[in-house]
Design a protein around this motif. Structure first.
Motif, mmCIF file in Angstrom:
data_model
loop_
_atom_site.group_PDB
_atom_site.id
_atom_site.type_symbol
_atom_site.label_atom_id
_atom_site.label_comp_id
_atom_site.label_asym_id
_atom_site.label_seq_id
_atom_site.Cartn_x
_atom_site.Cartn_y
_atom_site.Cartn_z
ATOM 1 N N SER A 53 0.816 -1.217 0.000
ATOM 2 C CA SER A 53 0.000 0.000 0.000
ATOM 3 C C SER A 53 0.848 1.264 0.000
ATOM 4 C CB SER A 53 -0.937 0.001 1.212
ATOM 5 O OG SER A 53 -0.194 -0.051 2.423
ATOM 6 N N THR A 54 2.131 1.157 0.364
ATOM 7 C CA THR A 54 2.979 2.355 0.367
ATOM 8 C C THR A 54 3.265 2.880 -1.029
ATOM 9 O OG1 THR A 54 4.969 0.971 0.417
ATOM 10 C CG2 THR A 54 4.091 1.703 2.543
ATOM 11 N N VAL A 55 3.107 2.031 -2.049
ATOM 12 C CA VAL A 55 3.420 2.476 -3.415
ATOM 13 C C VAL A 55 2.168 2.726 -4.243
ATOM 14 C CG1 VAL A 55 5.641 1.284 -3.405
ATOM 15 C CG2 VAL A 55 3.611 0.099 -4.250
ATOM 16 N N LEU A 56 0.994 2.426 -3.698
ATOM 17 C CA LEU A 56 -0.227 2.626 -4.484
ATOM 18 C C LEU A 56 -0.465 4.098 -4.789
ATOM 19 C CD1 LEU A 56 -2.744 0.079 -2.913
ATOM 20 C CD2 LEU A 56 -1.191 -0.212 -4.845
ATOM 21 N N GLY A 57 0.021 4.972 -3.925
ATOM 22 C CA GLY A 57 -0.151 6.399 -4.169
ATOM 23 C C GLY A 57 0.580 6.881 -5.407
ATOM 24 N N LEU A 58 1.571 6.112 -5.885
ATOM 25 C CA LEU A 58 2.286 6.498 -7.097
ATOM 26 C C LEU A 58 1.373 6.508 -8.311
ATOM 27 C CD1 LEU A 58 5.590 4.469 -6.589
ATOM 28 C CD2 LEU A 58 5.224 6.905 -6.173
ATOM 29 N N VAL A 59 0.256 5.772 -8.239
ATOM 30 C CA VAL A 59 -0.707 5.763 -9.345
ATOM 31 C C VAL A 59 -2.011 6.450 -8.953
ATOM 32 C CG1 VAL A 59 0.279 3.697 -10.375
ATOM 33 C CG2 VAL A 59 -1.543 3.460 -8.680
ATOM 34 N N GLY A 60 -1.999 7.165 -7.813
ATOM 35 C CA GLY A 60 -3.166 7.940 -7.426
ATOM 36 C C GLY A 60 -4.131 7.243 -6.498
ATOM 37 N N ALA A 61 -3.722 6.110 -5.879
ATOM 38 C CA ALA A 61 -4.636 5.351 -5.023
ATOM 39 C C ALA A 61 -4.514 5.715 -3.552
ATOM 40 C CB ALA A 61 -4.396 3.849 -5.198
ATOM 41 N N GLY A 62 -3.995 6.882 -3.237
ATOM 42 C CA GLY A 62 -3.957 7.368 -1.867
ATOM 43 C C GLY A 62 -2.781 6.839 -1.073
ATOM 44 N N GLY A 63 -2.610 7.407 0.125
ATOM 45 C CA GLY A 63 -1.554 6.949 1.010
ATOM 46 C C GLY A 63 -0.263 7.732 0.873
ATOM 47 N N ILE A 64 0.770 7.193 1.513
ATOM 48 C CA ILE A 64 2.062 7.868 1.554
ATOM 49 C C ILE A 64 2.708 7.927 0.176
ATOM 50 C CG2 ILE A 64 3.375 5.781 2.008
ATOM 51 C CD1 ILE A 64 3.931 9.248 3.607
ATOM 52 N N GLY A 65 2.277 7.070 -0.739
ATOM 53 C CA GLY A 65 2.846 7.083 -2.080
ATOM 54 C C GLY A 65 2.636 8.396 -2.799
ATOM 55 N N LEU A 66 1.548 9.117 -2.494
ATOM 56 C CA LEU A 66 1.327 10.428 -3.109
ATOM 57 C C LEU A 66 2.430 11.405 -2.722
ATOM 58 C CD1 LEU A 66 -2.536 10.787 -2.628
ATOM 59 C CD2 LEU A 66 -1.308 10.457 -4.787
ATOM 60 N N LYS A 67 2.760 11.415 -1.437
ATOM 61 C CA LYS A 67 3.838 12.294 -0.966
ATOM 62 C C LYS A 67 5.182 11.864 -1.548
ATOM 63 C CE LYS A 67 1.646 15.120 1.849
ATOM 64 N NZ LYS A 67 1.641 16.596 1.666
ATOM 65 N N LEU A 68 5.397 10.566 -1.653
ATOM 66 C CA LEU A 68 6.654 10.078 -2.212
ATOM 67 C C LEU A 68 6.782 10.468 -3.681
ATOM 68 C CD1 LEU A 68 9.232 8.430 -1.896
ATOM 69 C CD2 LEU A 68 7.901 6.375 -2.415
ATOM 70 N N ASP A 69 5.699 10.344 -4.416
ATOM 71 C CA ASP A 69 5.721 10.715 -5.830
ATOM 72 C C ASP A 69 5.981 12.210 -5.991
ATOM 73 O OD1 ASP A 69 5.369 10.307 -8.650
ATOM 74 O OD2 ASP A 69 3.360 11.147 -8.464
ATOM 75 N N ALA A 70 5.356 13.029 -5.141
ATOM 76 C CA ALA A 70 5.562 14.477 -5.216
ATOM 77 C C ALA A 70 7.005 14.838 -4.875
ATOM 78 C CB ALA A 70 4.599 15.185 -4.278
ATOM 79 N N ALA A 71 7.576 14.175 -3.862
ATOM 80 C CA ALA A 71 8.961 14.467 -3.476
ATOM 81 C C ALA A 71 9.936 14.052 -4.575
ATOM 82 C CB ALA A 71 9.292 13.758 -2.165
ATOM 83 N N LEU A 72 9.687 12.914 -5.197
ATOM 84 C CA LEU A 72 10.567 12.474 -6.282
ATOM 85 C C LEU A 72 10.447 13.377 -7.506
ATOM 86 C CD1 LEU A 72 10.011 8.607 -6.068
ATOM 87 C CD2 LEU A 72 12.107 9.840 -5.485
ATOM 88 N N SER A 73 9.236 13.842 -7.788
ATOM 89 C CA SER A 73 9.020 14.695 -8.962
ATOM 90 C C SER A 73 9.704 16.041 -8.817
ATOM 91 C CB SER A 73 7.524 14.893 -9.192
ATOM 92 O OG SER A 73 6.864 13.662 -9.417
ATOM 93 N N THR A 74 9.771 16.550 -7.596
ATOM 94 C CA THR A 74 10.402 17.862 -7.355
ATOM 95 C C THR A 74 11.853 17.746 -6.905
ATOM 96 O OG1 THR A 74 9.546 17.852 -5.080
ATOM 97 C CG2 THR A 74 8.188 18.900 -6.767
ATOM 98 N N LEU A 75 12.385 16.503 -6.929
ATOM 99 C CA LEU A 75 13.779 16.258 -6.524
ATOM 100 C C LEU A 75 14.052 16.736 -5.097
ATOM 101 C CD1 LEU A 75 15.667 17.226 -9.809
ATOM 102 C CD2 LEU A 75 14.763 14.999 -9.120
ATOM 103 N N ALA A 76 13.053 16.609 -4.236
ATOM 104 C CA ALA A 76 13.209 16.975 -2.824
ATOM 105 C C ALA A 76 13.774 15.775 -2.076
ATOM 106 C CB ALA A 76 11.868 17.414 -2.238
ATOM 107 N N TRP A 77 15.065 15.506 -2.254
ATOM 108 C CA TRP A 77 15.676 14.299 -1.724
ATOM 109 C C TRP A 77 15.639 14.194 -0.210
ATOM 110 C CZ3 TRP A 77 15.757 10.958 -5.316
ATOM 111 C CH2 TRP A 77 16.029 11.316 -6.631
ATOM 112 N N PRO A 78 15.821 15.261 0.563
ATOM 113 C CA PRO A 78 15.681 15.116 2.024
ATOM 114 C C PRO A 78 14.284 14.662 2.440
ATOM 115 C CG PRO A 78 16.891 17.117 1.500
ATOM 116 C CD PRO A 78 16.362 16.593 0.206
ATOM 117 N N ARG A 79 13.252 15.100 1.719
ATOM 118 C CA ARG A 79 11.894 14.632 2.009
ATOM 119 C C ARG A 79 11.724 13.163 1.634
ATOM 120 N NH1 ARG A 79 7.484 19.423 0.704
ATOM 121 N NH2 ARG A 79 8.370 20.976 2.154
ATOM 122 N N VAL A 80 12.367 12.754 0.544
ATOM 123 C CA VAL A 80 12.329 11.338 0.160
ATOM 124 C C VAL A 80 12.921 10.476 1.270
ATOM 125 C CG1 VAL A 80 13.220 9.631 -1.469
ATOM 126 C CG2 VAL A 80 12.385 11.832 -2.303
#
Length: 275
Positions: A222-249
């Motif tokens: 479930s931690t990676v489901l947010g990468l495709v828009g299914a909610g959870g921490i994956g949404l934050k992870l996808d946003a951090a990776l997209s903006t290259l916010a490595w400390p947040r990653v």
């Protein structure tokens, strides 16, 4: 070195061999074919690989690692809610999967199915279909149907869990002690009473154990489901990776790691008490 003694009658001594010459030749050819297949598969997989990038990978890992440290601890408060959503997705998805998998397992087991010709193949088809599709693929389909959000993640986890729990459960049902079933049936019990008092008690520990195990797996998935828009921490992870916010990653990865460790501890404690 002592020579091998001749056998009685002057016949030459017999030497023991693990394999005959024909078997040795067959084994050698099998190894040659296996190595040839591996070489062909490696060439096929790497035909589009840019080896300059591979050679530069250690330097890139060092650069990204330096950017990820130190973690952005101030970002921790912003990921508490998404992490709670991830736990809810895993928990509710597991429970829904159990509710759907139990009847499917009873329909798939040889000793409880109402029809081995029609019903059992359909139940096995459901189990195989669930196990064949990854939860991330389920999430992609459900996000397209239901829209982004936690609901898509819960149903995706449930659909993936049906195959896992259903397969293990129907195998456990087929391996129950038939003598207990016969004893209950000898009292004149109905089919439903036999399942409730002879079959269910035997498979209940297995069901509890596999449910906890699947819940532990679903937390990770479930931690990676947010990468495709299914909610959870994956949404934050996808946003951090997209903006290259490595400390947040780094902060998100540490939060996921801590959650998995806690889930492992809870699972071990609950299994020790219930099973």
């Amino acid at each position: 070195m002592a020579r091998p003694q001749a056998t009685p009658g002057g016949a030459p001594p017999h030497h023991w061999c693990k394999r005959s010459a024909r078997h040795e030749l067959g084994l050698f050819m099998a190894w040659v074919l296996a190595l040839a297949f591996l070489a062909w598969a490696f060439q096929l997989m790497t035909q589009q690989t840019i080896w300059a990038f591979v050679a530069d990978a250690p330097r890139q890992v060092q650069d990204v690692g330096a950017r990820m440290l130190p973690p952005d601890w101030a970002f921790t408060l912003e990921i508490l809610q998404p992490m709670w959503e991830t736990l809810n997705i895993a928990t509710l998805g597991t429970l829904l999967g159990v509710v759907l998998a139990v009847p499917v397992a009873f329909l798939a087991a040889r000793n409880t199915t109402p029809s081995r010709v029609l019903v059992r193949p359909l139940a096995l088809l459901v189990i195989v279909g669930s196990r064949s599709i990854n939860s991330l693929i389920w999430a992609l389909l459900l996000v397209a149907i239901l829209g982004p959000g936690v609901l898509a993640g819960i149903i995706a986890i449930a659909l993936r869990s049906i195959g896992f729990i259903g397969k293990l459960l129907y195998e456990a049902i087929e391996e129950i002690d038939a003598r207990q079933v016969e004893a209950i049936e000898a009292t004149g019990a109905s089919r439903s009473q036999t399942m409730a008092w002879a079959i269910a008690p035997q498979v209940a520990p297995t069901l509890f154990g596999m449910t906890l195990f699947r819940w532990d797996i679903n937390i990770r998935e479930s931690t990676v489901l947010g990468l495709v828009g299914a909610g959870g921490i994956g949404l934050k992870l996808d946003a951090a990776l997209s903006t290259l916010a490595w400390p947040r990653v780094t902060t998100i990865l540490l939060a996921i790691f801590a959650t998995v460790i806690v889930s492992e501890w809870i699972t071990a404690k609950v299994r020790k008490r219930l099973i």
